[in-house]
Design a protein around this motif. Sequence first.
Motif, PDB file in Angstrom:
ATOM      1  N   SER A   1       1.311   4.027  -3.055  1.00  0.00           N
ATOM      2  CA  SER A   1       0.811   5.399  -2.943  1.00  0.00           C
ATOM      3  C   SER A   1       1.706   6.386  -3.693  1.00  0.00           C
ATOM      4  O   SER A   1       1.219   7.354  -4.264  1.00  0.00           O
ATOM      5  CB  SER A   1       0.632   5.801  -1.478  1.00  0.00           C
TER       6      SER A   1
ATOM      7  N   GLU B   1       0.826  -1.217   0.000  1.00  0.00           N
ATOM      8  CA  GLU B   1       0.000   0.000   0.000  1.00  0.00           C
ATOM      9  C   GLU B   1       0.857   1.262   0.000  1.00  0.00           C
ATOM     10  O   GLU B   1       0.601   2.210  -0.743  1.00  0.00           O
ATOM     11  CB  GLU B   1      -0.916   0.024   1.231  1.00  0.00           C
ATOM     12  N   ARG B   2       1.878   1.275   0.855  1.00  0.00           N
ATOM     13  CA  ARG B   2       2.711   2.481   0.945  1.00  0.00           C
ATOM     14  C   ARG B   2       3.524   2.712  -0.309  1.00  0.00           C
ATOM     15  O   ARG B   2       3.682   3.839  -0.762  1.00  0.00           O
ATOM     16  CB  ARG B   2       3.655   2.374   2.136  1.00  0.00           C
TER      17      ARG B   2
END
Length: 250
Positions: free
Chosen positions: A218, A214-215
């Motif tokens: 992003s 997810e990070r």
Amino acid sequence: MPEARPPLFASDWLVGAPYDDVPMGVLKTGKESEVHLIARIGPERTSLIAEKRFKERRSRGFRNDYRYAGVWGAGGRREARAIRNRTRFGQQAIQARWIDHEWTTLTRLYEAGVTVPPPVEQVADGYRMAFVGDGDRAAPRLTEIDLDRETARLVWREVQLEIRRMLEADVVHGDLSAFNVLWWRGRAVLIDFSQAVDAVTHPAARELLVRDVERAASYFVRMGVAIDVRAALAVVGDSPARFASQLLSS
Ligand SMILES: Nc1ncnc2c1ncn2[C@@H]1O[C@H](COP(=O)(O)OP(=O)(O)OP(=O)(O)O)[C@@H](O)[C@H]1O
Ligand SMILES: [Mg+2]
């Protein structure tokens, strides 16, 4: 799965003996470490080395967070007692464990063909690896640059494959984000394995893997790449079967 791209560094990038190691100053000062530049000067050529030195931090090793269980796990009873009682010996023991953990992880990933700086050697309070940069200018982190959308799409693909290679070596980075990816000669280079965990035995491995994806995603979303995190998790090799034991125990 596609083959790993050619190695970042030629196998003979590092000069052999006889050489002189000449300190060239501090590259970066972080919260928990300092990265120094060292020139290893041989009779015919010079190799640049990055030395990551861990600061002695009273609080660092004592994070009472289950996600650090992998780091806390090893060691004898005397050591465990010292750590628990926060003695000086305990401080040193935990410091040594952190450094050892990061070095071992870097070495393992390098051998597995993950795009990381080639490891050089351990030193008293840290370890050495290849300096990633041109001349004495360190490569930027992804956070410091904007990739155009087309490049970002390709690099996101590469990053997913790197995460997959890590997972195949039973490692979850644990602190992956655009802060811990260097951009060098068209390649994404993964660094900073201080929070890596064992994918097989660590109870939070899957949670950390999802967070890593997810990070990392992003940043690429900001660069205009359309990303479906579930699809990305499939690409990196997440599956209920891989983490079955963790699901059962949770
Ligand atoms: N091999 C390398 N070559 C060039 N630069 C490097 C290398 N390793 C680390 N750096 C630089 O040093 C910085 C800090 O390294 P790292 O992320 O491993 O440590 P850290 O303790 O997490 O530091 P921070 O608190 O800044 O996140 C990196 O963001 C990068 O800019
Ligand atoms: Mg970092």
